[in-house]
Design a protein around this motif. Structure first.
Motif, PDB file in Angstrom:
ATOM      1  N   VAL A 126       0.836  -1.455   0.102  1.00  0.00           N
ATOM      2  CA  VAL A 126      -0.025   0.171   0.142  1.00  0.00           C
ATOM      3  C   VAL A 126       0.884   1.302  -0.046  1.00  0.00           C
ATOM      4  CG1 VAL A 126      -1.770   1.271   1.315  1.00  0.00           C
ATOM      5  CG2 VAL A 126      -1.849  -1.128   1.134  1.00  0.00           C
ATOM      6  N   ILE A 127       1.946   1.285   0.885  1.00  0.00           N
ATOM      7  CA  ILE A 127       2.850   2.157   0.840  1.00  0.00           C
ATOM      8  C   ILE A 127       3.433   2.828  -0.566  1.00  0.00           C
ATOM      9  CG2 ILE A 127       5.122   3.270   1.572  1.00  0.00           C
ATOM     10  CD1 ILE A 127       3.292   3.435   3.809  1.00  0.00           C
ATOM     11  N   ARG A 128       3.712   1.540  -1.362  1.00  0.00           N
ATOM     12  CA  ARG A 128       4.227   1.905  -2.585  1.00  0.00           C
ATOM     13  C   ARG A 128       3.213   2.176  -3.577  1.00  0.00           C
ATOM     14  NH1 ARG A 128       7.405   4.105  -4.503  1.00  0.00           N
ATOM     15  NH2 ARG A 128       9.413   3.749  -5.399  1.00  0.00           N
ATOM     16  N   ASP A 129       2.034   1.599  -3.394  1.00  0.00           N
ATOM     17  CA  ASP A 129       0.822   2.219  -4.111  1.00  0.00           C
ATOM     18  C   ASP A 129       0.625   3.966  -4.190  1.00  0.00           C
ATOM     19  OD1 ASP A 129      -0.078  -0.280  -5.178  1.00  0.00           O
ATOM     20  OD2 ASP A 129      -1.504  -0.618  -3.383  1.00  0.00           O
ATOM     21  N   LEU A 130       0.929   4.188  -3.058  1.00  0.00           N
ATOM     22  CA  LEU A 130       0.695   5.770  -2.616  1.00  0.00           C
ATOM     23  C   LEU A 130       1.593   6.570  -2.864  1.00  0.00           C
ATOM     24  CD1 LEU A 130      -1.584   5.431   0.561  1.00  0.00           C
ATOM     25  CD2 LEU A 130      -2.309   5.978  -1.815  1.00  0.00           C
ATOM     26  N   PHE A 131       3.032   6.239  -2.613  1.00  0.00           N
ATOM     27  CA  PHE A 131       4.210   7.344  -2.410  1.00  0.00           C
ATOM     28  C   PHE A 131       5.540   6.664  -3.262  1.00  0.00           C
ATOM     29  CE2 PHE A 131       1.686   7.189   1.678  1.00  0.00           C
ATOM     30  CZ  PHE A 131       1.192   8.382   1.572  1.00  0.00           C
ATOM     31  N   GLU A 132       6.164   7.751  -3.441  1.00  0.00           N
ATOM     32  CA  GLU A 132       7.607   7.275  -4.174  1.00  0.00           C
ATOM     33  C   GLU A 132       8.635   7.993  -3.385  1.00  0.00           C
ATOM     34  OE1 GLU A 132       7.232   8.370  -8.053  1.00  0.00           O
ATOM     35  OE2 GLU A 132       5.741   6.901  -8.674  1.00  0.00           O
ATOM     36  N   GLY A 133       9.778   7.698  -3.789  1.00  0.00           N
ATOM     37  CA  GLY A 133      11.086   8.341  -3.134  1.00  0.00           C
ATOM     38  C   GLY A 133      11.189   8.394  -1.820  1.00  0.00           C
ATOM     39  N   ALA A 134      11.631   9.730  -1.327  1.00  0.00           N
ATOM     40  CA  ALA A 134      12.050   9.968   0.134  1.00  0.00           C
ATOM     41  C   ALA A 134      10.759   9.625   0.927  1.00  0.00           C
ATOM     42  CB  ALA A 134      12.906  11.070   0.523  1.00  0.00           C
ATOM     43  N   THR A 135       9.822  10.009   0.624  1.00  0.00           N
ATOM     44  CA  THR A 135       8.460   9.905   1.220  1.00  0.00           C
ATOM     45  C   THR A 135       8.164   8.462   1.604  1.00  0.00           C
ATOM     46  OG1 THR A 135       7.587  12.148   0.283  1.00  0.00           O
ATOM     47  CG2 THR A 135       6.067  10.471   1.599  1.00  0.00           C
ATOM     48  N   GLU A 191      -9.050   1.967  -0.679  1.00  0.00           N
ATOM     49  CA  GLU A 191      -8.497   1.065  -1.502  1.00  0.00           C
ATOM     50  C   GLU A 191      -7.409   1.714  -2.467  1.00  0.00           C
ATOM     51  OE1 GLU A 191      -7.016  -1.469  -3.361  1.00  0.00           O
ATOM     52  OE2 GLU A 191      -8.844  -2.247  -2.404  1.00  0.00           O
ATOM     53  N   THR A 192      -6.425   1.402  -2.573  1.00  0.00           N
ATOM     54  CA  THR A 192      -4.986   1.900  -3.141  1.00  0.00           C
ATOM     55  C   THR A 192      -4.618   1.255  -4.468  1.00  0.00           C
ATOM     56  OG1 THR A 192      -3.397   0.615  -1.877  1.00  0.00           O
ATOM     57  CG2 THR A 192      -4.285   2.695  -0.928  1.00  0.00           C
ATOM     58  N   HIS A 193      -5.277   0.467  -4.790  1.00  0.00           N
ATOM     59  CA  HIS A 193      -5.223  -0.279  -6.198  1.00  0.00           C
ATOM     60  C   HIS A 193      -6.215  -0.281  -6.994  1.00  0.00           C
ATOM     61  CE1 HIS A 193      -2.662  -2.794  -8.783  1.00  0.00           C
ATOM     62  NE2 HIS A 193      -3.465  -3.679  -8.935  1.00  0.00           N
ATOM     63  N   PRO A 194      -6.481   0.916  -7.842  1.00  0.00           N
ATOM     64  CA  PRO A 194      -7.399   1.231  -8.658  1.00  0.00           C
ATOM     65  C   PRO A 194      -7.777  -0.018  -9.752  1.00  0.00           C
ATOM     66  CG  PRO A 194      -5.879   2.568  -9.215  1.00  0.00           C
ATOM     67  CD  PRO A 194      -5.320   1.913  -8.162  1.00  0.00           C
ATOM     68  N   ARG A 195      -9.024   0.036 -10.274  1.00  0.00           N
ATOM     69  CA  ARG A 195      -9.373  -1.149 -11.209  1.00  0.00           C
ATOM     70  C   ARG A 195      -8.571  -1.202 -12.504  1.00  0.00           C
ATOM     71  NH1 ARG A 195     -13.959  -3.919  -9.872  1.00  0.00           N
ATOM     72  NH2 ARG A 195     -14.995  -2.832  -8.304  1.00  0.00           N
ATOM     73  N   GLU A 196      -8.114   0.088 -12.948  1.00  0.00           N
ATOM     74  CA  GLU A 196      -7.333   0.152 -14.059  1.00  0.00           C
ATOM     75  C   GLU A 196      -5.984  -0.291 -14.022  1.00  0.00           C
ATOM     76  OE1 GLU A 196      -7.223   4.405 -12.214  1.00  0.00           O
ATOM     77  OE2 GLU A 196      -8.786   2.728 -12.471  1.00  0.00           O
ATOM     78  N   ARG A 197      -5.450  -0.461 -12.813  1.00  0.00           N
ATOM     79  CA  ARG A 197      -4.162  -1.023 -12.745  1.00  0.00           C
ATOM     80  C   ARG A 197      -4.045  -2.289 -12.320  1.00  0.00           C
ATOM     81  NH1 ARG A 197      -2.115   3.175  -8.525  1.00  0.00           N
ATOM     82  NH2 ARG A 197      -0.551   1.542  -7.853  1.00  0.00           N
ATOM     83  N   ARG A 198      -5.187  -3.136 -12.239  1.00  0.00           N
ATOM     84  CA  ARG A 198      -5.464  -4.406 -11.608  1.00  0.00           C
ATOM     85  C   ARG A 198      -4.792  -5.489 -12.822  1.00  0.00           C
ATOM     86  NH1 ARG A 198     -10.975  -4.179  -7.723  1.00  0.00           N
ATOM     87  NH2 ARG A 198      -9.927  -2.459  -6.440  1.00  0.00           N
ATOM     88  N   THR A 199      -4.415  -6.468 -12.503  1.00  0.00           N
ATOM     89  CA  THR A 199      -4.075  -7.583 -13.264  1.00  0.00           C
ATOM     90  C   THR A 199      -5.385  -8.643 -13.329  1.00  0.00           C
ATOM     91  OG1 THR A 199      -3.048  -8.882 -11.636  1.00  0.00           O
ATOM     92  CG2 THR A 199      -1.681  -7.533 -13.013  1.00  0.00           C
ATOM     93  N   SER A 200      -5.320  -9.796 -14.235  1.00  0.00           N
ATOM     94  CA  SER A 200      -6.399 -10.708 -14.286  1.00  0.00           C
ATOM     95  C   SER A 200      -5.997 -11.728 -13.251  1.00  0.00           C
ATOM     96  CB  SER A 200      -6.114 -11.525 -15.583  1.00  0.00           C
ATOM     97  OG  SER A 200      -7.040 -12.738 -15.833  1.00  0.00           O
ATOM     98  N   LEU A 201      -7.110 -12.223 -12.743  1.00  0.00           N
ATOM     99  CA  LEU A 201      -6.979 -13.159 -11.714  1.00  0.00           C
ATOM    100  C   LEU A 201      -6.884 -14.631 -12.279  1.00  0.00           C
ATOM    101  CD1 LEU A 201      -7.271 -13.434  -8.479  1.00  0.00           C
ATOM    102  CD2 LEU A 201      -9.823 -13.507  -8.761  1.00  0.00           C
ATOM    103  N   ARG A 202      -6.824 -14.887 -13.616  1.00  0.00           N
ATOM    104  CA  ARG A 202      -6.666 -16.100 -14.153  1.00  0.00           C
ATOM    105  C   ARG A 202      -5.260 -16.930 -13.677  1.00  0.00           C
ATOM    106  NH1 ARG A 202      -7.395 -13.161 -18.975  1.00  0.00           N
ATOM    107  NH2 ARG A 202      -5.398 -13.788 -19.593  1.00  0.00           N
ATOM    108  N   VAL A 203      -5.542 -18.119 -13.261  1.00  0.00           N
ATOM    109  CA  VAL A 203      -4.301 -18.774 -12.857  1.00  0.00           C
ATOM    110  C   VAL A 203      -3.185 -18.688 -13.647  1.00  0.00           C
ATOM    111  CG1 VAL A 203      -3.586 -21.161 -12.293  1.00  0.00           C
ATOM    112  CG2 VAL A 203      -5.842 -20.777 -11.733  1.00  0.00           C
ATOM    113  N   GLY A 204      -3.374 -18.766 -15.017  1.00  0.00           N
ATOM    114  CA  GLY A 204      -2.192 -18.692 -15.632  1.00  0.00           C
ATOM    115  C   GLY A 204      -1.575 -17.080 -15.568  1.00  0.00           C
ATOM    116  N   GLU A 205      -2.423 -16.073 -15.332  1.00  0.00           N
ATOM    117  CA  GLU A 205      -1.925 -14.871 -15.203  1.00  0.00           C
ATOM    118  C   GLU A 205      -1.233 -14.636 -13.937  1.00  0.00           C
ATOM    119  OE1 GLU A 205      -1.066 -10.481 -16.107  1.00  0.00           O
ATOM    120  OE2 GLU A 205      -1.923 -12.372 -17.300  1.00  0.00           O
TER     121      GLU A 205
END
Length: 417
Positions: A126-135, A191-205
């Motif tokens: 979640v931290i990496r979802d929200l922030f970058e760098g020194a913060t 929720e910090t991981h929006p739908r447009e950034r989500r991957t597929s839940l398929r087993v292969g993925e």
């Protein structure tokens, strides 16, 4: 006005606080029952070796499921995984409290391990979802400070709970804590991981994402470095019942004599890491932390080989220095790992956690029960920090080589057509 002040109190204080408590449930659940081992051994009944399975089964289950928690959160979001996992954790804790024998207790512990990673592992992303760098480094350090409290207060709280009742009350306490964390996620955590950034839940993925992470050599160099160095500290955490009671000759309320200095130093290291954010490069800071841990390993062996081997506080000086180095290294190393795969943060955390947990589970069942002395613990810890230091040095050497090659190519004249 600082960057944290501009981002707001909720994102920089409240959310990291919730994440820290979510991340600590995993290690907290490992060692809270330690003070009750003697009572559990009499009432279940079980030998000391059999009771070590209370740790090993939990860690093995945690490791097995840890591979999936992160990728699932990449696909469905962070909050659903954390809420469902903690709900299962509550049910498993209640099952442990009512277990009439060791077999059913171990079944409950297995489900605790399967579910605890949903909070401990996913919260790191979640931290990496929200922030970058020194913060990001500063906030990851704040999470690590509270995360580091868990192994210290676990046995202390376990000992205090035993003053109020029998050993099942420890698992009732864990269930109550789980309920509180479910409410915290539902009411306080966005929720910090929006739908447009989500991957597929398929087993292969899911499996493909894990395979992509596992194929990258840089991931293994970093993951094994942090796993081995923290594994040296975990020898004392997972083997606390042996080290404190059998080696040092202390009682069920004396676990704090190991955990307070060790975890206090880890928290200090995490605080120093946060203070260094933006002032010292991630590579230099990690090198300082690794070296500090290695020095601690050497000091531990020297003390354990002396007449003061089992005298406090000398017996815990070496491992406390190892923990100080871990505190400096851990937040930055986590960010270095996450930056390898920005689109698959959950998969990265899951794979790195899996490697560390497998190492700790194997150590708990195949190494810790046979150490038997202060020198045995210290020597095993030195081997761990030495191997972790070598992995980090190898990573730095590869980075230097790649930079040198890139620099040579950059200087080559370009032929004009």
């Amino acid at each position: 006005m600082t960057s944290e002040e501009r981002l707001g109190w909720r994102l920089t204080v409240l959310v990291p606080g919730v994440l820290a408590f979510l991340s600590m449930i995993g290690p907290f659940s490992i060692d809270t029952p330690f003070p009750a081992f003697a009572q559990m051994g009499r009432e279940l009944p079980a030998t000391a070796g059999q009771l070590q399975l209370v740790v090993t089964v939990y860690l093995a289950a945690f490791a097995a499921m840890s591979v999936l928690h992160g990728p699932i959160s990449d696909a469905v979001g962070r909050r659903p995984v954390m809420v469902v996992s903690m709900a299962v954790y509550v049910a498993a804790s209640i099952a442990c409290a009512f277990a009439p024998n060791l077999v059913l207790l171990l079944v409950g512990r297995a489900f605790q391990g399967l579910s605890a990673g949903g909070a401990t592992i996913v919260s790191r992303t979640v931290i990496r979802d929200l922030f970058e760098g020194a913060t990001a480094q500063r906030l990851m350090s704040r999470v690590a400070v509270i995360f580091g409290i868990a192994p210290a207060i676990g046995p202390i709280i376990g000992g205090l709970v035993l003053q109020l009742g029998d050993w099942p009350l420890i698992f009732v306490f864990q269930a109550v804590l789980g309920v509180a964390l479910v409410l915290a996620v539902v009411l306080l955590l966005p929720e910090t991981h929006p739908r447009e950034r989500r991957t597929s839940l398929r087993v292969g993925e899911v499996l493909g994402g894990l395979a992509a992470v596992a194929r990258r050599p840089a991931f293994h160099r970093l993951a094994w470095s942090t796993a081995l160095i923290f594994g040296a500290q975990f020898l004392y955490i997972g083997g606390a019942a042996i080290f404190v009671v059998d080696v040092l000759g202390q009682g069920e309320l004396d676990f704090w004599k190991l955990f307070v200095p060790m975890i206090g130093c880890m928290m200090l290291g995490s605080w120093l890491c946060g203070r260094a954010a933006g002032r010292i490069t991630a590579r230099r800071l990690t090198s300082i932390g690794c070296t500090t841990s290695f020095v601690g390993g050497v000091v531990g062996v020297l003390v354990a080989a002396s007449p003061a081997a089992t005298d406090l506080p000398w017996a815990v000086v070496g491992i406390s220095l190892v923990a100080l180095g871990n505190g400096i290294t851990y937040p930055t190393m986590q960010l270095l790992l996450l930056d390898l795969f920005p689109g698959r943060l959950g998969a990265v955390v899951s794979m790195s956690s899996f490697l560390a947990l497998i190492l700790n589970a194997v150590t708990a069942v195949a190494v810790t029960p046979y150490l038997g002395s202060a020198l045995g613990f210290a020597t095993a810890a030195l081997v761990g920090v030495g191997a972790g230091q070598l992995c980090w040095a190898w990573h730095c050497a590869i980075e230097d080589r790649d930079c040198a090659v890139a620099d040579v190519h950059a200087r080559e004249p370009v032929e004009l057509l």
